[in-house]
Scaffold this active site. Structure first.
Site, PDB file in Angstrom:
ATOM      1  N   HIS A 202       0.847  -1.211   0.000  1.00 41.04           N
ATOM      2  CA  HIS A 202       0.000   0.000   0.000  1.00 41.04           C
ATOM      3  C   HIS A 202       0.876   1.252   0.000  1.00 41.04           C
ATOM      4  O   HIS A 202       0.668   2.173  -0.803  1.00 41.04           O
ATOM      5  CB  HIS A 202      -0.897  -0.028   1.246  1.00 41.04           C
ATOM      6  N   ARG A 215      -2.021  13.886   2.623  1.00 44.36           N
ATOM      7  CA  ARG A 215      -2.945  12.864   3.137  1.00 44.36           C
ATOM      8  C   ARG A 215      -2.887  12.851   4.657  1.00 44.36           C
ATOM      9  O   ARG A 215      -1.881  13.233   5.268  1.00 44.36           O
ATOM     10  CB  ARG A 215      -2.641  11.480   2.564  1.00 44.36           C
ATOM     11  N   ASP A 224     -16.876   4.851  15.277  1.00 50.18           N
ATOM     12  CA  ASP A 224     -17.743   5.113  14.133  1.00 50.18           C
ATOM     13  C   ASP A 224     -18.001   3.796  13.418  1.00 50.18           C
ATOM     14  O   ASP A 224     -17.395   2.771  13.750  1.00 50.18           O
ATOM     15  CB  ASP A 224     -17.045   6.122  13.204  1.00 50.18           C
TER      16      ASP A 224
END
Length: 280
Positions: A202, A215, A224
């Site tokens: 990644h 970012r 959440d």
């Protein structure tokens, strides 16, 4: 009883009472209090430190908002700016314009604080303003910043060095993009070493884009419905499209059960300008 002895007892008793009161009133300063005082909503520190809560709330105007006179709407803008000023020592508020870039929303807040309750207080008071009463809340995302978990100096020194040295060299960012991400149970049941392999791939796929895309990652598991909130800033949306295409083509993508849904794209104008544009 000797008068002097009685007076001494009384003085000792009063002194003891004062000491007890002072002990109750003078609450010890905790490490969290000291950290809060040190950061004091310093933007550069708040946006780079771990342990900071980030809350994203997306709004859409109710139809009756545009029925109000323009002068009245502009007056309501100043009330919101006063509210942001009131809470500037405890929350850092950014506002982004999404109207025209998607049918779902008109604007969103990104709010940072060392205490989630402080964000809650700000948002509760915002909802009590005239503008707050004329919007519908479409979505809220909550996360917290953390140190790097996988790509560390100890585990992958060369990749860590590349990540640490990557700096943004593009124009002042014009756009902000928010993408919530949720991983599958299969991902969380991989061993740490297996996940490390995936995150190495990644990171390698993103390094070439860091000069044109900023970012920031927020951890959301348990706070959440998402596991992560990924936030980006850029002026090069073509490079951003290429970055996301690159991330979609690596094996890690097989473990996503939510990637966006929605993706929120907005322009970066500053709180007062965004609210004034929306009020016009």
């Amino acid at each position: 009883m000797n008068q002097f002895l009685a007076g001494g007892i009384l003085r000792n008793l009063l002194a003891g009472m004062v000491a007890v009161v002072m002990a109750v009133v003078m609450v010890p300063v905790t490490a969290q209090d000291q950290k809060a005082e040190a950061l004091k909503m310093d933007r550069s520190k708040i946006l780079s430190q771990p342990g900071v809560f980030g809350v994203f709330t997306t709004y859409k105007w109710l139809p009756e908002w545009y029925e109000l006179p323009l002068s009245e709407r502009m007056d309501y803008v100043s009330r919101v700016m006063e509210l942001i000023k009131k809470h500037e020592d405890s929350v850092l508020v950014d506002v982004y314009l999404t109207a025209g870039l998607g049918g779902r929303s008109d604007f969103f807040f990104r709010i940072h604080s060392l205490e989630l309750a402080k964000v809650q207080t700000f948002l509760r008071e915002f909802r009590q303003t005239a503008i707050g009463k004329h919007v519908e809340v479409l979505d809220t995302l909550i996360g917290v910043t953390k140190p790097l978990n996988y790509i560390t100096k100890e585990r992958l020194p060369e990749l860590y060095a590349g990540l640490a040295s990557a700096t943004y060299t593009g124009d002042v960012p014009r756009y902000a993009i928010v993408i919530p991400v949720k991983k599958s149970a299969e991902w969380w049941n991989l061993s740490f070493d297996q996940r490390l392999v995936e995150m190495k791939a990644h990171t390698l796929s993103t390094l070439g884009y860091m000069g044109s895309i900023k970012r920031k990652l927020y951890h959301s598991t348990g706070l959440d419905d998402a596991d992560f909130i990924t936030y980006f800033e850029t002026s090069d949306l073509i490079a951003f499209n290429n970055l996301l295409t690159s991330l979609a083509s690596i094996p890690e993508n097989r473990y996503h059960v939510r990637w966006g849904d929605p993706i929120t794209l907005g322009t970066i104008l500053g709180p007062e300008k965004v609210v004034r544009v929306l009020a016009e």
